[in-house]
Design a protein around this motif. Sequence first.
Motif, PDB file in Angstrom:
ATOM      1  N   LEU A   4      70.650  62.904  88.032  1.00  0.00           N
ATOM      2  CA  LEU A   4      70.735  61.505  88.444  1.00  0.00           C
ATOM      3  C   LEU A   4      72.183  61.091  88.688  1.00  0.00           C
ATOM      4  CD1 LEU A   4      69.244  58.938  89.115  1.00  0.00           C
ATOM      5  CD2 LEU A   4      69.219  58.357  86.676  1.00  0.00           C
ATOM      6  N   GLU A   5      73.086  61.550  87.848  1.00  0.00           N
ATOM      7  CA  GLU A   5      74.507  61.268  88.078  1.00  0.00           C
ATOM      8  C   GLU A   5      74.955  61.851  89.421  1.00  0.00           C
ATOM      9  OE1 GLU A   5      75.719  61.276  83.337  1.00  0.00           O
ATOM     10  OE2 GLU A   5      76.022  63.078  84.544  1.00  0.00           O
ATOM     11  N   GLU A   6      74.535  63.066  89.713  1.00  0.00           N
ATOM     12  CA  GLU A   6      74.879  63.690  90.997  1.00  0.00           C
ATOM     13  C   GLU A   6      74.324  62.880  92.166  1.00  0.00           C
ATOM     14  OE1 GLU A   6      73.460  67.709  90.800  1.00  0.00           O
ATOM     15  OE2 GLU A   6      75.011  68.308  89.350  1.00  0.00           O
ATOM     16  N   LYS A   7      73.101  62.399  92.040  1.00  0.00           N
ATOM     17  CA  LYS A   7      72.478  61.607  93.109  1.00  0.00           C
ATOM     18  C   LYS A   7      73.208  60.275  93.281  1.00  0.00           C
ATOM     19  CE  LYS A   7      68.983  61.060  96.042  1.00  0.00           C
ATOM     20  NZ  LYS A   7      68.884  61.841  97.279  1.00  0.00           N
ATOM     21  N   GLY A  12      75.054  56.694  96.118  1.00  0.00           N
ATOM     22  CA  GLY A  12      75.279  55.338  95.642  1.00  0.00           C
ATOM     23  C   GLY A  12      76.437  54.652  96.346  1.00  0.00           C
ATOM     24  N   ASN A  13      76.463  53.328  96.200  1.00  0.00           N
ATOM     25  CA  ASN A  13      77.509  52.510  96.793  1.00  0.00           C
ATOM     26  C   ASN A  13      77.792  51.348  95.835  1.00  0.00           C
ATOM     27  OD1 ASN A  13      79.283  51.304  98.548  1.00  0.00           O
ATOM     28  ND2 ASN A  13      77.718  50.588  99.973  1.00  0.00           N
ATOM     29  N   ILE A 178      76.864  54.630  82.956  1.00  0.00           N
ATOM     30  CA  ILE A 178      78.102  54.402  83.690  1.00  0.00           C
ATOM     31  C   ILE A 178      79.058  53.630  82.790  1.00  0.00           C
ATOM     32  CG2 ILE A 178      79.137  53.217  85.663  1.00  0.00           C
ATOM     33  CD1 ILE A 178      76.434  53.682  87.111  1.00  0.00           C
ATOM     34  N   ASP A 179      80.220  54.215  82.538  1.00  0.00           N
ATOM     35  CA  ASP A 179      81.227  53.526  81.741  1.00  0.00           C
ATOM     36  C   ASP A 179      82.197  52.725  82.596  1.00  0.00           C
ATOM     37  OD1 ASP A 179      80.470  53.983  79.112  1.00  0.00           O
ATOM     38  OD2 ASP A 179      81.467  55.916  79.015  1.00  0.00           O
ATOM     39  N   MET A 181      83.100  51.524  86.917  1.00  0.00           N
ATOM     40  CA  MET A 181      82.866  51.546  88.359  1.00  0.00           C
ATOM     41  C   MET A 181      83.999  50.776  89.019  1.00  0.00           C
ATOM     42  SD  MET A 181      78.821  50.786  89.058  1.00  0.00           S
ATOM     43  CE  MET A 181      78.859  49.114  88.465  1.00  0.00           C
ATOM     44  N   ASN A 182      84.456  51.266  90.169  1.00  0.00           N
ATOM     45  CA  ASN A 182      85.505  50.584  90.916  1.00  0.00           C
ATOM     46  C   ASN A 182      85.052  50.459  92.366  1.00  0.00           C
ATOM     47  OD1 ASN A 182      87.846  50.083  92.575  1.00  0.00           O
ATOM     48  ND2 ASN A 182      89.101  50.648  90.816  1.00  0.00           N
ATOM     49  N   TRP A 183      84.775  49.227  92.795  1.00  0.00           N
ATOM     50  CA  TRP A 183      84.246  49.048  94.143  1.00  0.00           C
ATOM     51  C   TRP A 183      85.291  49.333  95.210  1.00  0.00           C
ATOM     52  CZ3 TRP A 183      85.692  45.405  97.833  1.00  0.00           C
ATOM     53  CH2 TRP A 183      86.549  44.387  97.397  1.00  0.00           C
ATOM     54  N   GLU A 184      86.564  49.204  94.885  1.00  0.00           N
ATOM     55  CA  GLU A 184      87.601  49.469  95.886  1.00  0.00           C
ATOM     56  C   GLU A 184      87.757  50.967  96.153  1.00  0.00           C
ATOM     57  OE1 GLU A 184      90.752  47.314  93.950  1.00  0.00           O
ATOM     58  OE2 GLU A 184      90.520  45.622  95.327  1.00  0.00           O
ATOM     59  N   THR A 185      87.698  51.780  95.104  1.00  0.00           N
ATOM     60  CA  THR A 185      87.847  53.235  95.270  1.00  0.00           C
ATOM     61  C   THR A 185      86.495  53.949  95.315  1.00  0.00           C
ATOM     62  OG1 THR A 185      87.921  53.648  92.882  1.00  0.00           O
ATOM     63  CG2 THR A 185      90.033  53.192  94.005  1.00  0.00           C
ATOM     64  N   GLN A 186      85.420  53.232  94.975  1.00  0.00           N
ATOM     65  CA  GLN A 186      84.068  53.789  94.883  1.00  0.00           C
ATOM     66  C   GLN A 186      83.979  54.881  93.809  1.00  0.00           C
ATOM     67  OE1 GLN A 186      81.069  52.719  96.687  1.00  0.00           O
ATOM     68  NE2 GLN A 186      82.508  51.015  96.744  1.00  0.00           N
ATOM     69  N   GLU A 187      84.857  54.804  92.805  1.00  0.00           N
ATOM     70  CA  GLU A 187      84.856  55.783  91.727  1.00  0.00           C
ATOM     71  C   GLU A 187      83.928  55.330  90.610  1.00  0.00           C
ATOM     72  OE1 GLU A 187      87.941  58.177  88.787  1.00  0.00           O
ATOM     73  OE2 GLU A 187      88.673  56.460  89.919  1.00  0.00           O
ATOM     74  N   ILE A 188      83.182  56.296  90.090  1.00  0.00           N
ATOM     75  CA  ILE A 188      82.260  56.047  88.974  1.00  0.00           C
ATOM     76  C   ILE A 188      82.568  57.052  87.880  1.00  0.00           C
ATOM     77  CG2 ILE A 188      79.858  56.066  88.214  1.00  0.00           C
ATOM     78  CD1 ILE A 188      79.051  55.415  91.094  1.00  0.00           C
TER      79      ILE A 188
END
Length: 194
Positions: A4-7, A12-13, A178-179, A181-188
């Motif tokens: 699920l993390e991989e998916k 994801g967005n 999820i600990d 999330m950054n919407w600007e970099t899209q990093e999770i």
Amino acid sequence: MNFLEEKILSDGNIKQGNILKIDNFLNHQIDIDIMRQIAYELKRRFRGVEVNKILTIEASGIAIATMLGHVYDVPIVFAKKSETANSTDNKYMSQAYSFTHKKMNNVFVSKPYLHATDKVLIVDDFLADGQAMHALIDLVNQAGGEVVGIGIAVEKGQQKGGAMLREEGYHLESIAIIDEMNWETQEIKFRNNG
């Protein structure tokens, strides 16, 4: 990293406001293979726990609940958010604030579908502040049933819901936590969740 993390990373967005959009496989368009994997993983995590009913809240938890009900071979019940012409007055009722929709919902289950003999596994697609889970727990408690566990696909670990439910003593299993999330970099960043 689990399936699920991989998916989530591949499909994801992240949207501004701490919103993870994964509706292309989890809660608008449904990826049956992912649902199947979620169901089998939740059953594995609740191995040895007696379950005779699955409970969720409409609408996005229904797909997970249905697949899990199939795996357990038990009925699923979903708490409704809106009254219809054929809604009965004979129901358990609670309230839940929706983090996603930013509104309070009355939720209910007709009394014939929850009983004192039920050992209920509550499931949902997301866990943020825990309001929906508390409303579902309240419905089970009103019926005199037992909440034997809570299964979540995606927990927003940076919000209070998961920690609060665990502190209250519930057996909570989240497939992806999820600990950050950054919407600007899209990093999770995911929590190591074994």
